[in-house]
Design a protein around this motif. Structure first.
Motif, PDB file in Angstrom:
ATOM      1  N   ASP A   1      47.718  37.135  36.016  1.00 36.42           N
ATOM      2  CA  ASP A   1      46.362  37.537  35.641  1.00 36.42           C
ATOM      3  C   ASP A   1      46.193  39.039  35.842  1.00 36.42           C
ATOM      4  OD1 ASP A   1      43.618  37.948  35.315  1.00 36.42           O
ATOM      5  OD2 ASP A   1      43.133  35.963  36.102  1.00 36.42           O
ATOM      6  N   GLY A   2      46.030  39.763  34.745  1.00 31.88           N
ATOM      7  CA  GLY A   2      45.888  41.213  34.813  1.00 31.88           C
ATOM      8  C   GLY A   2      44.549  41.699  35.311  1.00 31.88           C
ATOM      9  N   ALA A   3      43.641  40.776  35.645  1.00 32.31           N
ATOM     10  CA  ALA A   3      42.331  41.194  36.167  1.00 32.31           C
ATOM     11  C   ALA A   3      42.393  41.590  37.634  1.00 32.31           C
ATOM     12  CB  ALA A   3      41.311  40.065  35.984  1.00 32.31           C
ATOM     13  N   PHE A   4      43.541  41.344  38.272  1.00 35.63           N
ATOM     14  CA  PHE A   4      43.681  41.675  39.689  1.00 35.63           C
ATOM     15  C   PHE A   4      44.511  42.940  39.862  1.00 35.63           C
ATOM     16  CE2 PHE A   4      42.978  37.087  39.737  1.00 35.63           C
ATOM     17  CZ  PHE A   4      41.981  36.974  40.695  1.00 35.63           C
ATOM     18  N   TYR A   5      44.012  43.827  40.719  1.00 37.29           N
ATOM     19  CA  TYR A   5      44.793  45.009  41.094  1.00 37.29           C
ATOM     20  C   TYR A   5      44.405  45.391  42.518  1.00 37.29           C
ATOM     21  CZ  TYR A   5      47.295  49.387  41.064  1.00 37.29           C
ATOM     22  OH  TYR A   5      48.189  50.388  41.366  1.00 37.29           O
ATOM     23  N   PRO A   6      45.345  45.277  43.483  1.00 39.55           N
ATOM     24  CA  PRO A   6      44.977  45.516  44.884  1.00 39.55           C
ATOM     25  C   PRO A   6      44.440  46.922  45.108  1.00 39.55           C
ATOM     26  CG  PRO A   6      47.374  45.382  44.606  1.00 39.55           C
ATOM     27  CD  PRO A   6      46.766  44.943  43.322  1.00 39.55           C
ATOM     28  N   GLY A   7      43.289  46.987  45.757  1.00 35.21           N
ATOM     29  CA  GLY A   7      42.662  48.274  46.050  1.00 35.21           C
ATOM     30  C   GLY A   7      41.560  48.648  45.096  1.00 35.21           C
ATOM     31  N   SER A   8      41.494  47.967  43.958  1.00 33.73           N
ATOM     32  CA  SER A   8      40.424  48.250  43.006  1.00 33.73           C
ATOM     33  C   SER A   8      39.108  47.691  43.541  1.00 33.73           C
ATOM     34  CB  SER A   8      40.754  47.611  41.648  1.00 33.73           C
ATOM     35  OG  SER A   8      39.616  47.554  40.826  1.00 33.73           O
ATOM     36  N   SER A   9      38.011  48.305  43.172  1.00 30.01           N
ATOM     37  CA  SER A   9      36.692  47.829  43.602  1.00 30.01           C
ATOM     38  C   SER A   9      36.045  46.944  42.548  1.00 30.01           C
ATOM     39  CB  SER A   9      35.779  49.020  43.904  1.00 30.01           C
ATOM     40  OG  SER A   9      35.609  49.809  42.732  1.00 30.01           O
ATOM     41  N   GLN A  10      36.766  46.628  41.486  1.00 28.18           N
ATOM     42  CA  GLN A  10      36.181  45.893  40.356  1.00 28.18           C
ATOM     43  C   GLN A  10      36.220  44.389  40.610  1.00 28.18           C
ATOM     44  OE1 GLN A  10      38.757  47.920  37.430  1.00 28.18           O
ATOM     45  NE2 GLN A  10      36.871  48.618  36.461  1.00 28.18           N
ATOM     46  N   PHE A  11      35.245  43.954  41.365  1.00 31.29           N
ATOM     47  CA  PHE A  11      35.154  42.547  41.726  1.00 31.29           C
ATOM     48  C   PHE A  11      33.724  42.246  42.151  1.00 31.29           C
ATOM     49  CE2 PHE A  11      34.907  39.238  44.941  1.00 31.29           C
ATOM     50  CZ  PHE A  11      35.593  38.203  44.327  1.00 31.29           C
ATOM     51  N   GLU A  12      33.278  41.021  41.856  1.00 31.55           N
ATOM     52  CA  GLU A  12      31.999  40.558  42.397  1.00 31.55           C
ATOM     53  C   GLU A  12      32.056  39.062  42.663  1.00 31.55           C
ATOM     54  OE1 GLU A  12      28.686  40.890  39.669  1.00 31.55           O
ATOM     55  OE2 GLU A  12      30.018  40.617  37.958  1.00 31.55           O
ATOM     56  N   PHE A  13      31.327  38.685  43.688  1.00 32.70           N
ATOM     57  CA  PHE A  13      31.138  37.278  44.042  1.00 32.70           C
ATOM     58  C   PHE A  13      29.691  36.927  43.743  1.00 32.70           C
ATOM     59  CE2 PHE A  13      29.126  34.598  47.270  1.00 32.70           C
ATOM     60  CZ  PHE A  13      29.849  33.425  47.170  1.00 32.70           C
ATOM     61  N   LYS A  14      29.474  35.747  43.182  1.00 33.01           N
ATOM     62  CA  LYS A  14      28.105  35.339  42.883  1.00 33.01           C
ATOM     63  C   LYS A  14      27.944  33.856  43.182  1.00 33.01           C
ATOM     64  CE  LYS A  14      25.905  37.017  39.268  1.00 33.01           C
ATOM     65  NZ  LYS A  14      24.639  37.574  39.789  1.00 33.01           N
ATOM     66  N   PRO A  15      26.983  33.501  44.048  1.00 29.76           N
ATOM     67  CA  PRO A  15      26.677  32.081  44.239  1.00 29.76           C
ATOM     68  C   PRO A  15      25.848  31.560  43.066  1.00 29.76           C
ATOM     69  CG  PRO A  15      25.296  33.437  45.657  1.00 29.76           C
ATOM     70  CD  PRO A  15      26.201  34.376  44.922  1.00 29.76           C
TER      71      PRO A  15
END
Length: 918
Positions: free
Chosen positions: A811-825
C-alpha cells in the motif's frame, strides 16, 4: 591498511566528520572533564578505526549510499516481527534458523525482524542446542533424553534436585559410558567430553533470573543455543534487522565482575559500595530518590571469592563450626550456618541467587525439624513476590534472629568476626532492573569503555537496519540521584548517536522509553525514532468496552503532542508485559481513566494474566496523580481540605506531595478522608481511583504492566454479556492488529506470539513464577500445524492476519515519518484510519462491536480529499483490498455526493483503496 580518516571519507564529507567529532569531543569534556574526556575521545577514535577496518567493501558502500535526508526510506513497506531468538524451536537446528524458516514459510509478508537479546546468557533449562557445539543434533537430542532417563532433568528439562547427588556418578561413570557408546571423533562430535557437558549442567544448575535474555554475560558472541553471528549476518541479507543494545547492564555473572570478586580488577566498571555505605544510604533516604522501573532492590548484595579456604558452601559451614569450637561454642547445623551467610541479603530484602534459594529452602527444612513455625521468623516480602523477609521480631539484628532459635548472642558475635574471611567480603552493587542485572557505571572510564565496546560488538552483526536502545533514558547513574532522563545521560546518548551516524549511518537508533505517551513525545521533542506503548492497552480497553473513547483519546494525544519529526514504532503487544506506563493511567493527560484501567486489569486477571508492580516511595505521590485521583474519585469538592494532609513545602513545589504523617496506614488515611468528605470509609475504598491512590501513597507500589498475551487481554464476552465464539475471537484479534498496523505513518511491528495468536502460557508461568513468562512462549514447532490448523480460532485468524500483512506491504499510502494520516471515529464502534501519500488514499474501516453495524461517512470531510479526487473516485471506484472469502459480509457503496455507506459484520473490516501506486 587504510587509515580511519580515509575510510570515514568514503561515507561522509570532511565538514560533517569534523563537526561530528568536534561535538563528541565537546560533550566528553563536559561530562568527564578535560583529562578523562580526552582519554575517552581517543578510545572512541581507536574503536571506530577498528570497526571500520573490519567492514567489507560492500558494507562501506552501503553505508555511503545511505541518504540522511530520507532516513526511513529503507523501512517503507516493512512490518517487523518482534522475536525472541527462541520463540519457536525444534530439536535439530539452532533457533535462529528455525525462526527464519517459520517466518519465510508461514508469514512471507514480514520483511523486518527485531531480534530480542541474542547474546550469551544464562538459561534455566537444557536443550539439545546447548550441545550442538560438540555433538551432532541427533546425538545432542539423545543426550538430553538420556539425562531425563537418569533423573538429572525433569520433564521440562530443568535440572532436578538429584543432580548434586548424581554429579560424581555422572563424572566418573554415567557420562563416560554414554560417550563411549555414542561418540564418534568426527565432524560435529569431535569436541564432546565429560568436562564440557558437566560445565553446561553446572551453569544451568546455578542459573538465575535472566529477564528473558536481557541479562547478558557478554555482547561478544551470540548464544550458541540460538546460532552464531554468521546467522545474524544471513538474516540481515534477507530482512531489515534490528538488534537490542541493552546498554544499561550486564548479567551479574559477567567476566569483569568475576575478576573483581577474584581480586583481579578494581570493579570501577560498576557501582560498588561497602555494607557500611549501604546502611548510610538507607538511613538517609538517598536510595529512595532514584526512580525505579521495577520492584527489585536498587542494590544487590554479593561477596568476593575468598582468597583461600574451602570453595563450596558446605565446607565453609564446616570451617565456621571450627571457629565456633575455638571460642568454646558447640557446632551448629550446617544449614543454619549457610543461612547466616545470606543473612545480610534477607535482612535487606535482596534478590537471591539460585544457590541462595537452595540455602533458604534447606534452612526452612531445618526450622521444621526443630519445630519452629516459619511465621515466627519470616513474613512475605512487600516488594518481591514469592520471597520471604524477616519478621519484626527476628529482623532487628542477627542476635535477635538467633534468639528466636533459642541460641545465645555469642554465636552472632563469633560469626560476624569470621564471616568475611570464610564466606568472602560482602559488598553491594547497583542493580536498577533486577538482582541479576548489574549496571555499568558510565561515570568511570572502565564503564564508558564497556559501553562503547558493546555498541561496536552489536554493530558487527551485519548490515543492520536499526538498533533498539533498551531503556536508554536510564543510562546515567549516580548514587542519590533520580537517574532517569538525566542531562548527563542525554549527553552520553547524543555521543552514541553521533558515533553511530559516523560509522554506521544506515543503522537507525530506536529509543525504548517505557513511559506515558506524553512523556515519550516530550523526550522526542528534537525528533528521532521511538517506541510507543500507549496503544498496547488503549486498543484492548476500547474493544473490551465496545467504545472508541480510549482510541480517540490516544489519537488526540498523538496529534497534539507528537513532534512532526518523531517517528514511532508501534505494536499491539510487546515482548514484556502490556505497559501501564504507556497508558499514563496515573496522569491527567493519560489515555484512560483509572476506572477503565481497573476494568482492563480485571479482564486480564480473569483470563489468567497477572499485574506487575513497581516500587514507589511510600508517603508521597505526584501532584498530577493526586489531581487525577481527586477528579475521578469524586473528591474535588474537598481537595483543599485533603491538601492539608500534605506538607506545606511539598504543596508549594507542585511536584511531589508528601504526607505530614508518614506513619499513616491505609485504615487511618481512609478515616481521615472519611472525616473530610463525610463519605463512609468502605465506600471510599471501593472507588478504583481512591484504591489506586492508597496503593501508591501507603503501600508504596503501583501497577507497572499487565502480563498476558494480546489474545488473553481481550474479554471472553462482549459488553452486552454475549460470549465471543472462536471465529469472532479470531476476527477481533485480527481487527485489533489491523488498527495498530495502520494507525499512522509509523513503523509497525507485531510480536511473534501475536503472529500465532497464542493465549497465556500458564504452564510456563507456573514453572518459573515470573509473570512476564505468560507472554514469553517457547513454541515447539513439531507440535503445531501452521499450514493446516485444526482449531477454529487459528484457522480463522492466520489467513486474516496474513491478508492484512500482505496488503500493508503493497500500500503506497504509507510512508514512515509522514504526517499525512487521520483517525476518525464513526458512531460508537467503527473507526477509520486514513493514510495518504503521493496521491494514494486508503480508508481502513473496522467495527469493534460483536454485532453488525451500518455507517455513513462523508469523504469530503477527510484530509486531502478535494473535488477532483472525489470525482475520480466516483468514476474509477474504490477497490476493497480485503479478500471477501477471508473477510466476508462487509459491503460498501460510494454515492455521487461523496457519501460512503458501509455495512460491517461483527469485528468486520474494509480496506478501501484509491490511487495508482498500490
Amino acid at each position: 591498511m587504510v587509515k580511519r580518516i580515509e575510510l570515514i571519507h568514503l561515507i561522509h564529507d570532511e565538514e560533517y566528520i569534523n563537526q561530528a567529532f568536534g561535538r563528541i569531543r565537546k560533550l566528553l569534556s563536559e561530562l568527564y572533564g578535560d583529562e578523562q574526556g580526552v582519554a575517552n575521545y581517543r578510545y572512541i577514535e581507536e574503536s571506530s578505526n577498528r570497526y571500520l577496518e573490519s567492514l567489507s567493501e560492500r558494507e562501506l558502500q552501503l553505508a555511503a549510499a545511505f541518504n540522511p535526508d530520507k532516513p526511513y526510506e529503507g523501512l517503507k513497506g516493512k512490518i517487523f516481527a518482534i522475536c525472541y531468538p527462541d520463540n519457536i524451536y525444534d530439536d535439530s537446528s539452532p533457533t535462529l534458523k528455525t525462526l527464519e524458516e517459520v517466518l519465510q514459510t508461514y508469514f512471507p509478508a514480514i520483511k523486518g525482524i527485531h531480534i530480542l537479546p541474542e547474546r550469551l546468557m544464562i538459561h534455566p533449562d537444557i536443550w539439545p542446542q546447548d550441545f550442538f557445539r560438540f555433538l551432532s543434533p541427533e546425538k545432542a537430542l539423545r543426550l538430553v533424553e538420556y539425562l531425563e532417563e537418569q533423573g538429572v532433568l525433569d520433564e521440562n528439562r530443568y535440572i532436578t534436585d538429584a543432580y548434586g547427588e548424581l554429579r560424581v556418578q555422572l563424572e566418573e561413570k554415567i557420562l563416560p559410558e554414554w560417550l563411549i557408546n555414542h561418540e564418534q571423533k568426527t565432524g560435529n562430535d569431535a569436541g564432546a567430553s565429560v568436562g564440557n557437558i558437566l560445565k553446561i549442567l553446572d551453569e544451568v544448575n546455578n542459573t538465575h533470573f535472566n529477564d528473558g535474555g536481557f541479562s547478558q554475560k557478554t555482547r561478544a558472541i551470540v548464544d550458541p543455543r540460538f546460532g552464531t553471528v554468521q546467522d545474524i549476518h544471513t538474516l540481515t541479507q534477507r530482512y531489515a534487522v534490528m538488534l537490542d543494545f541493552v546498554v544499561n547492564h550486564l548479567d551479574i555473572d559477567n567476566d569483569a565482575l568475576e575478576k573483581f570478586r577474584n581480586g583481579k580488577k578494581t570493579g570501577d566498571a560498576f557501582i560498588i559500595i561497602a555494607p557500611k555505605r549501604y546502611r548510610e544510604l538507607k538511613e538517609t533516604g538517598l536510595i529512595a530518590k532514584t526512580f525505579r522501573p521495577r520492584p527489585f532492590p536498587l542494590f544487590t548484595g554479593l561477596r568476593k571469592h575468598p582468597a583461600a579456604g574451602p570453595s563450596d558452601t558446605i565446607a565453609r559451614a564446616a570451617a565456621m563450626n571450627d571457629r565456633f569450637s575455638e571460642t568454646g561454642l558447640d557446632h551448629l547445623d550446617e544449614r543454619l550456618i549457610s543461612f547466616l551467610s545470606i543473612y545480610y541479603k534477607v535482612e535487606n530484602d535482596q534478590g537471591l541467587t539460585a544457590e541462595d534459594k537452595r540455602i533458604f529452602q534447606d534452612f526452612l527444612k531445618f526450622l521444621r525439624e526443630i519445630k519452629i513455625v516459619k511465621s515466627t521468623v519470616f513474613t512475605d516480602s512487600v516488594i518481591q513476590p514469592q520471597q520471604l523477609v524477616f519478621s519484626e521480631e527476628a529482623g532487628c539484628s542477627m542476635s535477635e534472629f538467633l534468639k528466636c532459635l533459642n541460641l545465645p548472642d555469642s554465636y552472632a558475635k563469633s560469626f560476624n568476626k569470621y564471616d568475611d574471611e570464610i564466606f568472602g567480603e560482602k559488598f553491594f552493587v547497583y542493580t536498577t532492573f533486577s538482582e541479576s542485572q548489574v549496571d555499568l557505571n558510565p561515570v568511570s572510564e572502565a564503564g564508558f569503555r564497556m559501553i562503547i565496546d558493546d555498541l561496536f560488538l552489536l554493530l558487527s552483526g551485519g548490515n543492520l537496519a536499526m538498533m533498539r536502545m533498551d531503556a536508554i533514558k536510564y543510562l546515567w547513574k549516580e548514587i542519590g540521584k533520580r537517574n532517569f532522563d538525566m542531562s548527563e545521560g542525554n549527553k552520553l546518548i547524543e555521543i552514541i548517536r553521533l558515533l553511530m551516524a559516523l560509522v554506521a549511518p544506515s543503522v537507525l537508533p530506536l529509543d525504548e522509553i517505557n513511559s506515558p505517551d506524553p512523556v515519550v513525545y516530550e523526550m522526542g521533542r528534537d525528533g528521532g525514532f521511538s517506541y510507543l506503548f500507549g496503544q498496547v492497552n488503549s486498543v484492548v480497553a476500547a474493544f473490551n468496552e465496545g467504545s472508541l473513547l480510549p482510541l480517540k483519546r490516544f489519537y488526540e494525544t498523538m496529534k497534539e503532542r507528537c513532534p512532526s519529526n518523531l517517528v514511532l514504532f508501534v505494536m499491539l503487544s510487546t515482548h514484556d508485559g502490556r505497559s501501564v506506563q504507556g497508558l499514563g493511567v496515573q496522569r491527567t493527560d493519560g489515555n484512560v481513566s483509572i476506572d477503565q484501567f481497573y476494568k482492563l486489569k480485571e479482564v486480564v486477571e480473569k483470563r489468567g494474566g497477572k499485574p506487575k508492580y513497581r516500587s514507589v516511595p511510600a508517603g508521597q505521590v505526584p501532584t498530577d496523580t493526586f489531581h487525577k485521583v481527586s477528579t475521578e474519585g469524586g473528591l474535588d469538592n474537598w481537595k483543599d481540605k485533603i491538601m492539608s494532609l500534605f506538607t506545606e513545602a511539598s504543596v508549594k513545589t507542585k511536584d511531589q506531595l508528601h504526607l505530614k504523617n508518614k506513619a499513616l496506614d491505609r485504615t487511618e488515611l481512609l478515616s481521615e478522608l472519611s472525616d473530610i468528605t463525610g463519605r463512609p470509609a468502605a465506600e471510599l475504598s471501593s472507588v478504583p481511583a481512591i484504591d489506586y491512590f492508597l496503593q501508591w501513597i501507603i503501600d508504596g507500589r503501583t501497577p507497572y504492566e499487565l502480563c498476558c498475551t494480546s489474545r488473553s487481554a481481550f474479554s471472553s464476552h462482549d459488553p452486552r454479556g454475549n460470549p465471543i465464539i472462536p471465529e469472532h475471537e479470531a476476527w477481533r484479534l485480527a481487527l485489533a492488529q489491523l488498527y495498530v498496523l495502520t494507525l499512522g505513518q509509523v513503523v509497525p511491528a507485531i510480536y511473534f506470539n501475536d503472529l500465532l495468536g497464542l493465549e497465556n502460557d500458564l504452564p510456563g508461568y507456573k514453572l518459573t513464577g515470573k509473570p512476564r513468562d505468560l507472554n514469553r512462549h517457547k513454541t515447539y514447532l513439531p507440535k503445531i500445524d501452521l499450514a493446516y490448523p485444526s482449531d477454529p480460532f487459528t484457522a480463522a485468524y492466520l489467513p486474516r492476519l496474513n491478508t492484512i500483512l500482505k496488503i500493508w506491504n503493497n500500500d503506497g499510502a504509507f510512508y514512515p515519518g509522514s504526517s499525512q494520516f487521520e483517525f476518525k471515529p464513526i458512531g460508537e464502534t467503527v473507526f477509520l484510519n486514513h493514510p495518504f501519500a503521493d496521491g494514494n488514499h486508503s480508508f481502513i474501516l473496522g467495527n469493534i462491536a460483536n454485532r453488525e453495524v451500518k455507517i455513513q461517512l462523508d469523504l469530503k470531510t477527510l484530509s486531502g480529499i478535494n473535488n477532483g479526487i472525489l470525482k475520480l473516485m466516483r468514476e474509477q471506484g474504490l477497490e476493497n483490498k480485503l479478500d471477501e472469502a477471508v473477510f466476508p459480509g462487509a459491503g460498501y457503496q460510494l454515492k455521487d455526493d461523496g457519501l460512503l455507506e458501509a455495512v460491517l459484520p461483527p469485528f468486520g473490516a474494509l480496506w478501501l483503496k484509491y490511487g495508482e501506486k498500490t
